[in-house]
Design an enzyme around this catalytic site. Sequence first.
Site, PDB file in Angstrom:
ATOM      1  N   CYS A 299       0.794  -1.091   0.060  1.00  0.00           N
ATOM      2  CA  CYS A 299      -0.017  -0.037   0.067  1.00  0.00           C
ATOM      3  C   CYS A 299       0.866   1.289  -0.036  1.00  0.00           C
ATOM      4  O   CYS A 299       0.364   2.416  -0.466  1.00  0.00           O
ATOM      5  CB  CYS A 299      -0.762  -0.075   1.208  1.00  0.00           C
ATOM      6  SG  CYS A 299      -0.051  -0.198   2.801  1.00  0.00           S
TER       7      CYS A 299
ATOM      8  N   HIS B 292      -1.819   1.023   7.410  1.00  0.00           N
ATOM      9  CA  HIS B 292      -2.206   0.986   6.015  1.00  0.00           C
ATOM     10  C   HIS B 292      -1.916   2.337   5.240  1.00  0.00           C
ATOM     11  O   HIS B 292      -1.455   3.390   6.160  1.00  0.00           O
ATOM     12  CB  HIS B 292      -3.772   0.697   5.940  1.00  0.00           C
ATOM     13  CG  HIS B 292      -4.118   0.517   4.554  1.00  0.00           C
ATOM     14  ND1 HIS B 292      -3.422  -0.214   3.435  1.00  0.00           N
ATOM     15  CD2 HIS B 292      -5.140   1.205   3.953  1.00  0.00           C
ATOM     16  CE1 HIS B 292      -4.132  -0.093   2.266  1.00  0.00           C
ATOM     17  NE2 HIS B 292      -5.161   0.777   2.596  1.00  0.00           N
TER      18      HIS B 292
ATOM     19  N   ASN C 291      -7.990   4.641  -2.201  1.00  0.00           N
ATOM     20  CA  ASN C 291      -7.542   3.447  -1.632  1.00  0.00           C
ATOM     21  C   ASN C 291      -6.805   2.544  -2.742  1.00  0.00           C
ATOM     22  O   ASN C 291      -7.032   3.013  -3.982  1.00  0.00           O
ATOM     23  CB  ASN C 291      -8.446   2.721  -0.844  1.00  0.00           C
ATOM     24  CG  ASN C 291      -7.837   1.731   0.131  1.00  0.00           C
ATOM     25  OD1 ASN C 291      -6.658   1.477   0.208  1.00  0.00           O
ATOM     26  ND2 ASN C 291      -8.594   1.168   1.011  1.00  0.00           N
TER      27      ASN C 291
END
Length: 346
Positions: free
Chosen positions: A154, A289, A310
């Site tokens: 991520c 994250h 995202n």
Amino acid sequence: MALKHMQIFLFVAIFSSFCFSITLSRPLDNELIMQKRHIEWMTKHGRVYADVKEENNRYVVFKNNVERIEHLNSIPAGRTFKLAVNQFADLTNDEFRSMYTGFKGVSALSSQSQTKMSPFRYQNVSSGALPVSVDWRKKGAVTPIKNQGSCGCCWAFSAVAAIEGATQIKKGKLISLSEQQLVDCDTNDFGCEGGLMDTAFEHIKATGGLTTESNYPYKGEDATCNSKKTNPKATSITGYEDVPVNDEQALMKAVAHQPVSVGIEGGGFDFQFYSSGVFTGECTTYLDHAVTAIGYGESTNGSKYWIIKNSWGTKWGESGYMRIQKDVKDKQGLCGLAMKASYPTI
């Protein structure tokens, strides 16, 4: 008289047996409906299991998740967002967290406290001069939603999205850049095992920039760095700056000028199954994250929110995006989003 009593007894016995059979059939019917839902979900998301045992185990997880989602969605008041049975529905929350996050936030925060704070170019921007709302998608500075898959990179997607935005703002060209180049070639981070946007920015500066996604496409797994594919460079950066810690107002100043990489606690159940609305769900400030803040705004009911991009595909959230509550009481921001934010400079 005895005959009449016998008739009444038989009627009561038959009626009781009928009611008992209905009572037994309801749980069975519910179970069959849930099994049908699981099969339909498997078809929709292309899920194939190794054997019957694994399918049965995953069904139990699926059922538990569905029941919890439906319970939370049924709460009548106080929730400004909805959950949905998405592609992660057969994963426990622990499995989801280990597979789909990957931000090395704890080590980053501890080391940051020992280093000199970086300059912040938007420090003197007047809060009163900031626009009421910003959405970098509408300004053409955001590439389509991407999908990291089960590779915990991520951090790479967050850094790349911020650079894509900065490049478009500076040069007027929106270019989809390569995350795989970072996964393979950035030895200061850990590929699918996690990383940090700041060290990614440092690597990109030191190596001359990033190539395009089409030139070095995403594989979703660690691979050996292909130095030939890293050229030609599509863009470069001069460095990066950190947003002052625990300061949503400072973050707002930065996001008003460009997309910003943000660390966040995104491994919770509510985050896993977020579908729509302004997120106010349960989460901590244990950053695990990374996403990209691409705007902010206010809903018709007065709820202020951040817009985050995202990297879990378009089936998650609002077509891959989330609106998350802004200007909360805790200085760290909801889910810690004001704790570790940074942006590239060009």
